[in-house]
Enzyme design. Sequence first.
Site, mmCIF file in Angstrom:
data_model
loop_
_atom_site.group_PDB
_atom_site.id
_atom_site.type_symbol
_atom_site.label_atom_id
_atom_site.label_comp_id
_atom_site.label_asym_id
_atom_site.label_seq_id
_atom_site.Cartn_x
_atom_site.Cartn_y
_atom_site.Cartn_z
ATOM 1 C CE LYS A 111 50.918 45.218 53.548
ATOM 2 N NZ LYS A 111 50.862 46.017 52.325
ATOM 3 C CE LYS A 194 45.365 40.510 54.738
ATOM 4 N NZ LYS A 194 45.375 41.955 54.804
ATOM 5 C CE LYS A 197 47.270 41.920 44.999
ATOM 6 N NZ LYS A 197 46.980 43.218 45.616
HETATM 7 P P1 AMP Z 1 45.369 44.374 48.276
HETATM 8 O O1 AMP Z 1 45.670 43.032 47.718
HETATM 9 O O2 AMP Z 1 45.896 44.521 49.658
HETATM 10 O O3 AMP Z 1 45.764 45.488 47.376
HETATM 11 O O4 AMP Z 1 43.790 44.464 48.418
HETATM 12 C C1 AMP Z 1 42.909 44.906 47.396
HETATM 13 C C2 AMP Z 1 41.459 44.706 47.822
HETATM 14 O O5 AMP Z 1 41.199 43.320 48.061
HETATM 15 C C3 AMP Z 1 41.096 45.423 49.131
HETATM 16 O O6 AMP Z 1 39.766 45.902 49.036
HETATM 17 C C4 AMP Z 1 41.196 44.352 50.159
HETATM 18 O O7 AMP Z 1 40.375 44.576 51.282
HETATM 19 C C5 AMP Z 1 40.720 43.126 49.396
HETATM 20 N N1 AMP Z 1 41.322 41.912 49.930
HETATM 21 C C6 AMP Z 1 42.648 41.623 49.989
HETATM 22 N N2 AMP Z 1 42.849 40.419 50.549
HETATM 23 C C7 AMP Z 1 41.618 39.939 50.866
HETATM 24 C C8 AMP Z 1 41.153 38.717 51.464
HETATM 25 N N3 AMP Z 1 42.000 37.774 51.844
HETATM 26 N N4 AMP Z 1 39.817 38.570 51.623
HETATM 27 C C9 AMP Z 1 38.953 39.526 51.221
HETATM 28 N N5 AMP Z 1 39.321 40.683 50.665
HETATM 29 C C10 AMP Z 1 40.646 40.897 50.471
#
Ligand code: AMP
Length: 332
Positions: A111, A194, A197
């Site tokens: 990041k 990956k 968002k």
């Molecule tokens: P975040 O969007 O970073 O707040 O992630 C929220 C949850 O979604 C966390 O448990 C992450 O590990 C999961 N997550 C985020 N991006 C992915 C992805 N590309 N594949 C699988 N899990 C994800």
Amino acid sequence: MNRIFSGVQPTGNLHLGNYLGAIRNWVRLQTEYDCLFCIVDMHAITVWQDPKELVRNTREVAAGMIASGVDASKHIIFNQSTVPAHAQLSWIFNCVARMGWLNRMTQFKEKAGKHKENASVGLYAYPNLMSADILAYKATHVPVGEDQKQHLELARDTAQKFNIDYGVEFFPLPEPLIFGAATRVMSLRDGTKKMSKSDESDYSRINMADDADAIALKIRKAKTDPHPMPDGVEALEGRPEASNLLGIYAALADQDKAAVMSRFAGRQFSEFKQELVDLAVSVLGPINGEMQRLMADPAYLDGILRSGAERADAIARPIIAEVYDIVGFLRP
Ligand code: AMP
Ligand code: TRP
């Protein structure tokens, strides 16, 4: 007692990776555990967030959780900043965790990129706030996607160091729960990145707020290679986009990858994609509809979050009081 804690950042564009890697698993675990599901707005501001957007995105994540089937009457849905324990315990953990541990965090490196000097201090200390989230409730299990594994290890190390330094058996060592056919959903444009968002291209991800037309268009445009579906998972090595779409299909269909593969073996990806569109729309369509309905009623969502905050605070408050005593913070 077993308690689950997990979180999602309200940074917009809740996507299929969040659903398959995290939220869907939460829905399945809620019959066995007491759960807290947190919208981590304090984590979100480790990189700049427009205040109005942050409010909107906080409600959108709440709507996404409820629409996916999280039961807000049995479990707790709340936003992090409403419960002081997170900030309180994170400071203590800033003093327990070591610089060397944080220096190893790959998410910070990704990041912060080349502009490390210009990253916020909060982005660096992010994992300590995450440890505090979990341990302020003495949560024992943390369902997350693959990308959070390293942060969970740090949370365990921090819990253990606290216990050792203060000579107590206070914090449990929280266990990650990472399961399903899509623990790491990749970008639809680049199978080595990956799904996230913050990717500038909206075509890189399927958003939980996307309607059927958007889902269809994005899947049709998703990158693939010219080869047909092989038989045998090893044959997908070196074909990250193909492998990703297969994983998404398997997860959405609740089957294992091998079973899906043998069904499509020898067929072109264009055919496979058409079936993937139908499947994705059938799973995500109803969730999307329910999200829209909930988003139109912010007062209802705020009521859920308010009740969640009260219940979360009631659990964390006595735990923090004990931590203060252990640390030697006078409570006159
Ligand atoms: P975040 O969007 O970073 O707040 O992630 C929220 C949850 O979604 C966390 O448990 C992450 O590990 C999961 N997550 C985020 N991006 C992915 C992805 N590309 N594949 C699988 N899990 C994800
Ligand atoms: N860091 C997690 C992510 O970006 C979100 C998060 C914050 C979290 N606190 C947490 C996840 C506590 C699990 C437990 O995906």
